[in-house]
Design a protein around this motif. Structure first.
Motif, PDB file in Angstrom:
ATOM      1  N   GLU A 127       0.819  -1.211   0.000  1.00  0.00           N
ATOM      2  CA  GLU A 127       0.000   0.000   0.000  1.00  0.00           C
ATOM      3  C   GLU A 127       0.853   1.262   0.000  1.00  0.00           C
ATOM      4  N   ARG A 129       3.865   1.422  -1.494  1.00  0.00           N
ATOM      5  CA  ARG A 129       4.370   1.536  -2.863  1.00  0.00           C
ATOM      6  C   ARG A 129       3.273   2.030  -3.818  1.00  0.00           C
ATOM      7  N   GLU A 130       2.039   1.597  -3.579  1.00  0.00           N
ATOM      8  CA  GLU A 130       0.919   2.077  -4.399  1.00  0.00           C
ATOM      9  C   GLU A 130       0.723   3.583  -4.220  1.00  0.00           C
ATOM     10  N   ASN A 133       3.429   5.411  -6.092  1.00  0.00           N
ATOM     11  CA  ASN A 133       3.173   5.368  -7.534  1.00  0.00           C
ATOM     12  C   ASN A 133       2.094   6.374  -7.935  1.00  0.00           C
ATOM     13  N   ARG A 134       1.117   6.586  -7.072  1.00  0.00           N
ATOM     14  CA  ARG A 134       0.012   7.496  -7.395  1.00  0.00           C
ATOM     15  C   ARG A 134       0.358   8.959  -7.157  1.00  0.00           C
TER      16      ARG A 134
END
Length: 450
Positions: A127, A129-130, A133-134
């Motif tokens: 979560e 890393r997500e 990325n966002r």
């Protein structure tokens, strides 16, 4: 901004000298309550029911109410430093959500008024890393810019393992860094010459971790430099305090020295740094086999009170937190006989050994850290594991502190002064006197004399 800390100012003292005079060792009790490593997404099932339960974080509290209630109970036991990573209460994974940090910080500030709060920061976990990325790299450390009165923290750990990527690149360019070289004028040349590259690479650092716990995603040294600098600046603007974690010695030492000396970062520029030494986190910072090995790392961290260019002039107050970051499958390997203290010659687990080392009169340790982030289990002298929670771990270290003739420090004024926090506030007030609010630093914008 400093006015958000409702604590009176006292004249700063050098705590080591106070201990020498009184002959009494005291330790601030600190809890690392949650963490980023032991989560369902980071663990691959082994078939060992107990080990899987521990390593997946099944016994770590995640709901706001449970964490707040536990923190209040720990506060009643004498805990005055509380460190936590935001974890999604639904998935139990580490999160970058500032709302989660704030939902715990706000009530703790009201109910445990003398508690120092510390937020974690890491690239670890799906979560996190997500979120990166966002929203970009700042997402994982954005909690460092939360004011204390809006649910922020006194400290935020801004030197997670991935920042050491800079020092890995330095090693490739300049060769291995020894502690003696890092603490010499020769390192100043590296600070001046080295330019972090923008080359994106998949980052996996050499750490003792769960199955996926060493995967830090794709990043570059330049990105990490910019985030580190921005986090330090955010803390300075808020009038709040600096904290870093060491996980690979001497790389962590080099990274902190670099950040202290670099003119665009100036870590500790307000006069204070708390350095958390996580023994056992990696092969480069193994759990010490002896008290002398333990002291070698503590003493190295203390040298950061001085700049390389002025080794005789104390520029900041460095305080030391120590933790035992030992995986459950390695717990039995660290059962060893103590070589100092009241139980010298007796076998003890890593946590008991750490507490014994920290409780020695000349240890140089300020905060003794325990908790589910580091050792989410208890282990006996035979290496047999059992489930434990933060209160169980607190009892272990409290008993060891007392056994060694030391005490748990709970006096807020003494703690605030010992951690160098009054020094920071005095420096901030000095700066405000030099540049009063409403006046620009640019001469051409100053009001003309009449």
């Amino acid at each position: 901004m400093a006015a958000s800390l409702p604590v009176p100012i006292f004249v700063s003292t050098v705590w080591g000298e106070m201990e020498a005079v009184t002959g009494e060792k005291s330790l601030i009790l600190g809890c690392a309550s949650t963490g980023a490593k032991f989560t369902p997404g980071n663990h691959r099932a082994t078939g060992n029911a107990l080990l899987d339960q521990i390593s997946s974080g099944a016994t770590i509290k995640n709901s706001y109410l449970a964490l707040i209630a536990e923190a209040e109970a720990l506060y009643g036991m004498g805990c005055r430093y509380y460190h936590y990573h935001a974890r999604n209460p639904r998935t139990h994974e580490q999160s970058t959500s500032n709302e989660i940090y704030q939902q715990i910080s706000r009530p703790l500030q009201r109910r445990c008024k003398e508690l120092l709060i510390s937020f974690g920061a890491s690239r670890n976990g799906p979560e996190v890393r997500e979120g990166i990325n966002r929203f970009g790299e700042w997402e994982r450390i954005s909690q460092s810019s939360l004011p204390l009165h809006l649910g922020g923290a006194h400290f935020v750990t801004i030197q997670a393992a991935v920042e050491l990527q800079l020092m890995c690149e330095v090693e490739r360019q300049y060769g291995d860094l020894s502690p003696d070289f890092i603490d010499s004028e020769g390192f100043s040349k590296i600070v001046a010459e080295y330019r972090p590259s923008d080359r994106l690479t998949q980052t996996s650092l050499e750490t003792y971790s769960t199955s996926n716990g060493a995967d830090y995603g794709r990043t570059s040294p330049l990105i990490q430099f910019e985030v580190y600098r921005s986090a330090v600046q955010a803390r300075q603007r808020l009038g709040l305090f600096h904290e870093v974690e060491w996980v690979q010695f001497p790389r962590s030492y080099a990274m902190t020295r670099y950040a202290v000396e670099h003119p665009q970062i100036r870590l500790g520029g307000g006069g204070q740094i708390n350095i958390t030494l996580l023994f056992g986190f990696s092969p480069r910072l193994p759990f010490p086999r002896s008290y002398s090995e333990f002291k070698q790392v503590v003493d190295a961290a203390r040298t950061l009170e001085y700049d390389l260019s002025q080794p005789g002039v104390k520029k900041r107050q460095v305080t030391i937190t120590v933790g035992a970051a030992v995986l459950p499958e390695q717990a039995g390997q660290h059962i060893a006989r103590l070589d100092v203290g009241a139980s010298s010659g007796e076998p003890a687990c890593a946590l008991r050994r750490l507490a014994s080392y920290a409780a020695q009169p000349g240890s140089g340790v300020d905060v003794l850290r325990f908790g589910m982030e580091d050792t989410p289990y208890a282990v006996d002298v035979h290496g047999d594991l059992r489930l434990a929670d933060n209160a169980d771990l607190a009892e272990i270290v409290i008993n060891e502190i007392a056994l060694n003739g030391a005490r748990v420090e709970t006096d807020h004024d003494a703690i605030f002064d010992r951690m160098g926090l009054n020094w920071v506030r005095q420096n901030l007030f000095f700066e405000q006197r030099q540049r009063p609010l409403g006046r620009s630093e640019l001469p051409e914008l100053q009001p003309q004399a009449i």
